[in-house]
Design an enzyme around this catalytic site. Structure first.
Site, PDB file in Angstrom:
ATOM      1  N   GLU A  46     -21.162   4.138  -6.824  1.00  0.00           N
ATOM      2  CA  GLU A  46     -22.502   4.581  -7.200  1.00  0.00           C
ATOM      3  C   GLU A  46     -22.668   4.704  -8.713  1.00  0.00           C
ATOM      4  OE1 GLU A  46     -25.088   8.638  -6.198  1.00  0.00           O
ATOM      5  OE2 GLU A  46     -22.904   8.689  -6.245  1.00  0.00           O
ATOM      6  N   ASP A  84     -30.618  14.007 -10.181  1.00  0.00           N
ATOM      7  CA  ASP A  84     -30.043  15.194  -9.590  1.00  0.00           C
ATOM      8  C   ASP A  84     -28.514  15.100  -9.617  1.00  0.00           C
ATOM      9  OD1 ASP A  84     -30.677  13.027  -7.853  1.00  0.00           O
ATOM     10  OD2 ASP A  84     -30.333  14.245  -6.094  1.00  0.00           O
ATOM     11  N   ASP A 139       0.855  -1.193   0.000  1.00  0.00           N
ATOM     12  CA  ASP A 139       0.000   0.000   0.000  1.00  0.00           C
ATOM     13  C   ASP A 139       0.888   1.240   0.000  1.00  0.00           C
ATOM     14  OD1 ASP A 139      -2.039   1.839   0.273  1.00  0.00           O
ATOM     15  OD2 ASP A 139      -2.248   1.533   2.445  1.00  0.00           O
TER      16      ASP A 139
END
Length: 611
Positions: A547, A352, A9
């Site tokens: 999303e 929206d 990482d």
């Protein structure tokens, strides 16, 4: 876990992605039963991190992780985790067991757990009043019988969760989208239900419909979401489809449940859509129209800075002073009031935001809402003709026949052709009832008639040609065309429902629409492109399922005004995103096995579907 993160990482975000792992550290040595396994793949290394995170969640000191788990094919892994983990992590209840998780987030503004309960829900009032005696931070507010825009504005500073159905002393469960969207949303829930039914979560899918029906019965509409500031706002109508699909999937048919749900859906159609501002008598068609006053309280600070500054300059005050005086009523502005009617309405539409709807949403007989209501009418016709052949009595005492709804649908189809179909452009477009002009904005919503089944074969052929030419991108269907964005964007703000972004509900509806009319090859290509985008990003970015996507560049790195929910997590995503999860399960259910193998190999869409 610490060693793995220290080695791989490199940007310190508690994830192992393709942006980490320099070339000289492209493997990890894993000793198991005396053997050494070399992991030469970021995907495998991040899978190991995910499995360790799952073990860490359950506080296991030791764990046997099979090589099969680490090297699990991507599509199989994503689908399995959706089915066995994500749905459960996204499930909520509004009751003693679930209240802390949903009523303790930053949307509450204070330390209270505030629950608003409908005045006519005796079961809910009794339940929460009793619970209040044992939870000192719980504030129970019984809503008035008449919920006005003035009342909703008066409670903006005391936001709370709206109760849903209580049954047998427990909250009826529901699925939330995920991330900051920690409540039951209107149209998200329908698409989540598609995924739930594919994954055989029949009870949870039925519970979603039951909560929809509770909302119609007690709040007068299916809510944008069950937060207090959404009381005057609905969302795209999908209740009839949800009822029909859940009933079809039920292992044991419950005709009493069907009758009760159908009666409530017809009531919603009549009272929410065919009365009041959402019905336009001059055309006989419908529009979204959200009631309410002032600035939508759920928006982030500064969201309306530009528009408020414009008005502040006219009144020779600062933007902050203007906002304060506008909220208090000291300064009045009819044009700004109308701007916020349009803004709340575009939020009611689910889109929206989009330049298609900017400062005009409440004036539009939009293609999407009318296609969805046509589907209602056809669903009512089907359900009554199939299960209630002698007629069906609604909540108002009216006896409805299948033919009644057939005529309704035929009338809407004719009106949509009259007002929304453009012969020159060969497609459906939104109609502005104020200017009496049809627009030309190319949006994915223009193709909803394919899903609703209201097109002729000739119309469908024309729509499919336009769809594949204007909205097909490398990673799926864009929310709008680039040409429309270039024409209508008045500044450089990227609206999240426009080009280059793609959204799960658009993909899912248009796949089904293409299949409805026999365009299986086109559907297969668009399914593959979307699933490839999800799979590629999950492989490269530690399982990320967000999303939405920038489908032009096939990435979750979206630079729109709201960012991208579902990308912020440590070690492992535990829930993905509701309708994105559903789109993956739905797409896999439609894709032949040979294409799933190509998906696992991350073969690019352009190589799979050569010109």
């Amino acid at each position: 876990m610490a060693d793995l993160l220290a080695g791989y990482d490199t940007d310190g975000d508690k994830r192992i992605t393709k942006d980490d792992a320099p070339a000289n550290k492209d493997y990890f040595l894993l000793s198991t039963k005396g053997d050494t396994v070399i992991l030469r793949n970021t995907y495998y290394i991040s899978n190991l991190l995910q499995e360790l995170a799952i073990a860490n969640d359950s506080a296991q000191e030791n764990l046997l992780i099979s090589l099969r788990q680490i090297q699990e094919p991507p599509a199989e892994r994503i689908s399995r985790r959706i089915k066995t983990q994500f749905w459960d992590d996204l499930t909520r209840t509004i009751d003693e067991a679930g209240l802390d998780r949903i009523a303790g987030d930053d949307k509450m503004h204070d330390t209270q757990q505030r629950v608003y309960v409908p005045f006519d829900d005796a079961v809910g009032i009794a339940y929460f009043k009793e619970l209040q005696t044992r939870k000192p931070k719980l504030e129970v507010v019984v809503l008035p019988e008449n919920i006005t825009a003035e009342y909703v504005r008066s409670i903006n500073e005391k936001p709370g969760i709206l109760s849903l159905k209580i049954e047998d002393g427990k909250g009826v469960p529901f699925v939330v989208p995920g991330g900051r969207f920690n409540e039951m949303y209107g149209w998200d829930s329908y698409f989540e239900n598609i995924g739930l039914l594919i994954d055989h979560r029949y009870d949870l899918a039925k519970a979603m419909v039951d909560n929809f029906c509770y909302q119609v019965k007690h709040y007068g509409k299916i809510l944008n979401a069950n937060r207090s500031y959404y009381l005057t706002r609905t969302q795209p109508p999908f209740l009839s489809s949800a009822i029909r699909e859940v009933y079809h999937a039920m292992p044991a048919k419950d005709k009493e449940w069907l009758a009760e749900s159908l009666a409530i859906a017809i009531h919603e159609y009549n009272t929410v859509w065919m009365q009041g501002n959402r019905y336009t008598p001059q055309t006989g068609l419908n529009r979204y129209y959200a009631d309410g006053l002032g600035i939508p309280p759920e928006t982030e600070p500064g969201h309306f800075k530009e528009i408020l500054q414009e008005y502040a300059d006219k009144h020779h005050v600062t933007e902050i002073e203007f906002e304060t005086k506008y909220k208090s009523g000291e300064i009045k502005s009819a044009s700004l009031d109308r701007y916020f009617v349009h803004d709340r309405t575009l939020r009611e539409s689910g889109h929206d935001t989009s330049w298609r709807l900017d400062n005009v949403a409440a004036d539009l007989n939009s293609v999407d809402v009318n296609a969805l209501l046509y589907k209602y009418e056809k669903d009512f016709e089907f359900l009554i003709s199939t299960y209630f052949k002698d007629g069906f009595k609604g909540l108002d005492g009216t006896t409805y026949t299948a033919n009644f709804w057939h005529e309704k649908a035929e009338t809407r189809k004719l009106l949509m052709r009259k007002y929304l179909w453009d012969d020159k452009l060969q497609g459906f477009f939104d109609y502005n009832v104020k200017t009496q002009q049809r627009g030309d904005f190319m949006s994915a919503t223009n193709f909803f008639p394919l899903w609703a089944g209201l097109c002729t074969k000739d119309e469908a052929a024309k729509l499919v040609t336009i769809l594949m030419h204007e909205l097909k991108a490398e990673g799926g269907i864009t929310g709008s065309s680039k040409a429309s964005l270039d024409k209508y964007a008045i500044n450089g703000v990227q609206r999240q429902w426009d080009y280059p972004n793609g959204w799960a509900p658009h993909q899912m509806l248009l796949w089904k629409g293409l299949i409805n009319y026999g365009y299986d090859n086109e559907a297969r290509e668009l399914i593959y492109r979307w699933l490839w985008t999800i799979t590629k990003n999950a492989v490269d970015y530690n399982g990320t399922i967000p999303e939405k996507y920038d489908v032009v560049n096939a990435t979750h790195k979206v630079y729109a005004e709201y960012g991208n929910v579902g990308t912020d997590f440590a070690y492992i995503t535990r829930s993905g995103f509701g309708w994105m999860n559903a789109s993956y399960q739905y797409g896999l259910s439609l894709l032949p096995e040979e294409y799933i193998k190509k998906l696992d190999a991350l073969e690019s869409p352009d190589s799979v579907f050569e010109k």
